[in-house]
Design a protein around this motif. Structure first.
Motif, PDB file in Angstrom:
ATOM      1  N   SER A 130       0.831  -1.208   0.000  1.00 57.06           N
ATOM      2  CA  SER A 130       0.000   0.000   0.000  1.00 57.06           C
ATOM      3  C   SER A 130       0.864   1.256   0.000  1.00 57.06           C
ATOM      4  O   SER A 130       0.593   2.217  -0.736  1.00 57.06           O
ATOM      5  CB  SER A 130      -0.913  -0.014   1.227  1.00 57.06           C
TER       6      SER A 130
ATOM      7  N   GLY B  70       2.550   1.555  -3.459  1.00 53.02           N
ATOM      8  CA  GLY B  70       1.669   1.558  -4.627  1.00 53.02           C
ATOM      9  C   GLY B  70       1.955   0.430  -5.599  1.00 53.02           C
ATOM     10  O   GLY B  70       1.851   0.599  -6.818  1.00 53.02           O
ATOM     11  N   VAL B  71       2.319  -0.744  -5.064  1.00 54.55           N
ATOM     12  CA  VAL B  71       2.616  -1.901  -5.904  1.00 54.55           C
ATOM     13  C   VAL B  71       1.772  -3.072  -5.412  1.00 54.55           C
ATOM     14  O   VAL B  71       1.035  -2.981  -4.427  1.00 54.55           O
ATOM     15  CB  VAL B  71       4.115  -2.266  -5.859  1.00 54.55           C
ATOM     16  N   SER B  72       1.886  -4.209  -6.099  1.00 53.38           N
ATOM     17  CA  SER B  72       1.121  -5.380  -5.702  1.00 53.38           C
ATOM     18  C   SER B  72       1.833  -6.130  -4.579  1.00 53.38           C
ATOM     19  O   SER B  72       3.044  -5.977  -4.364  1.00 53.38           O
ATOM     20  CB  SER B  72       0.922  -6.317  -6.896  1.00 53.38           C
TER      21      SER B  72
ATOM     22  N   THR C 159       8.877   2.737   3.298  1.00 56.98           N
ATOM     23  CA  THR C 159       7.483   3.170   3.076  1.00 56.98           C
ATOM     24  C   THR C 159       6.892   3.839   4.298  1.00 56.98           C
ATOM     25  O   THR C 159       5.693   4.124   4.336  1.00 56.98           O
ATOM     26  CB  THR C 159       6.613   1.969   2.676  1.00 56.98           C
TER      27      THR C 159
END
Length: 461
Positions: free
Chosen positions: A257, A260-262, A460
């Motif tokens: 999250s 911003g990736v899987s 992050t």
């Protein structure tokens, strides 16, 4: 008789003592609170009374046409469940270490081709009171996605449910199989298969043109035979090492999250960071980034409805792991770009064209048995990293709580390491399979996976 697809017989044709071609899984359970000292013995005896067996687990190979492989399955009229389902105990002190050592030995041995190609082992003796089930099945009979589904189909989300099927049992919710019986070959099925194959072959030229364009377009795709040579890309022996551990899924979700990736990109980045540190320790990190083969399930929603899951329907894309980059955020961004390009192309191709692309990625492995091929050529990729979805809820088996599912996979010449992940409830479970001779201190990769995830979390925040 049931004819065997070429994709399945291929796994039999390439199997040798050095290259066992079965997939496996280790399940870890906490017994129910009311379990007595004879709980596991009674459980095994009760399960052996359940003689309803899945179709895929009743099949054994017909007499081979030649040493290159087999053409058909037949039903085993004398299936011996007591042979296939075994009860073992760990030596003291009964740590997870002893369990993994035992799993390593089981995963190193070939399955008996005169019987249905599967085994299940019920294991007691863990010092903390838990028990385990290790099972394996030949890749010719079932791919890893199907094998995991078979394991989870016998579980329940109700801790009070004491009527779960055995590992070979049919799920209680499964509808009748739509296939013809194994004792006969349905001519209509053969006609339909031939018609479908002809229609799919007509799609191949267009797919080949599109794939070629993508390969030339700004080097958007990660290509085979571009990976650097590493200590993992060597001839292998038959003995295996197996390591396993779980991580909270919430940690992976939070990184995904924030960046911003899987989630799949995050677990690939965990593996990339761990591989980088492992190779740095061994003074063996190449200047070029490692490439991973990432299997992609080609099963449609229609295929996924309940019933007998067998055979092989797996595609494959290549991912740049960015191991040449010291910064974990840069590695994650590189991985995300690489997988996004690969998945975009897969979405634009028809299923048969996607399989063509997958075949181009893995085709060089077909030559790995040739003398000198592995040592004289660049590897098509450095290792396989699979992420197989598992049950989303907390699951139980006859009252015992499932604590983890740890996949054990296939190795080939030039591919001495495999990492397979799955999700069970709130955890990410990781199983690492390595060649015992070529990948020393395999368990250190578990420590490096934790370090890699911690580093990603820092980027992050």
């Amino acid at each position: 008789m049931s004819l065997m697809p070429v994709t399945d017989s291929m796994f039999l044709a390439v199997e040798t003592r050095e290259h066992p071609m079965h997939v496996g899984g280790l399940q870890l359970f906490t017994p129910p609170d009311d379990a007595g000292p004879e709980y596991l013995r009674d459980l095994r005896e009760n399960l052996l009374e359940r003689t309803s067996v899945r179709e895929a687990l009743q099949r054994r190979l017909r007499t081979p046409v030649n040493t290159a492989g087999y053409l058909a399955w037949q039903r085993d009229p004398q299936l011996d469940l007591d042979y296939h389902f075994r009860h073992s105990a760990l030596p003291r002190p009964g740590r997870i270490r002893e369990l993994l050592e035992l799993t390593s030995r089981w995963h190193s041995t070939l399955l008996d081709r005169h019987r249905p190609l599967w085994e299940a082992h019920l294991v007691e003796g863990l010092a903390d009171g838990r028990f385990a089930v290790y099972s394996k099945i030949h890749h010719a009979a079932m791919d890893g996605v199907s094998a995991l589904r078979q394991l989870t189909d016998v579980l329940s989300d109700d801790p009070a449910d004491r009527d779960c099927p055995p590992p070979w049992g049919k799920p209680r919710s499964s509808p009748p199989a739509a296939r013809p019986a194994l004792g006969a070959l349905d001519p209509r099925e053969a006609v339909r298969a031939a018609t479908g194959a002809a229609r799919q072959l007509a799609e191949v030229p267009g797919g080949a043109v599109r794939i070629a364009k993508e390969m030339l377009r700004a080097q958007a795709l990660t290509l085979p035979l571009q990976a650097p040579r590493t200590m993992f890309n060597v001839p292998i022996g038959g003995a295996r090492r197996f390591a396993a551990q779980s991580w909270p899924l919430d940690r992976v979700r939070a990184v995904a999250s924030g960046a911003g990736v899987s989630r799949n990109d995050v677990v690939l980045a965990m593996c990339a960071g761990a591989l980088r540190e492992y190779l740095v320790e061994a003074h063996a990190l190449p200047a070029q980034p490692l490439t991973a083969l990432v299997p992609v399930s080609m099963r449609s929603a229609k295929d996924a409805d309940a019933g007998e899951a067998s055979g092989n329907r797996i595609g494959a894309l290549l991912a740049n792991l960015g191991t040449d980059l010291a910064d974990p955020a840069d590695r994650l961004a590189t991985i995300a770009r690489s997988t996004t390009e690969g998945k975009r192309l897969f979405r634009e191709l028809t299923p048969v064209q996607a399989l063509l692309l997958s075949a181009l990625n893995v085709a060089p492995l077909a030559a790995s048995p040739l003398p000198g091929f592995t040592t004289a050529t660049r590897p098509p990729f450095n290792l396989v990293i699979s992420n197989v979805p598992g049950p989303r809820r907390q699951m139980y088996w006859n009252g015992a709580r499932l604590d983890g599912i740890y996949p054990a996979s296939v190795l080939l010449d030039g591919q001495a390491l495999n990492i397979t992940l799955t999700t069970t409830g709130d955890n990410v479970d990781v199983g690492i399979t390595g060649c015992r001779r070529s990948v020393p201190h395999l368990q250190r990769l578990l420590t490096h996976l934790e370090t890699a995830l911690t580093d990603l979390e820092k980027t992050t925040r």
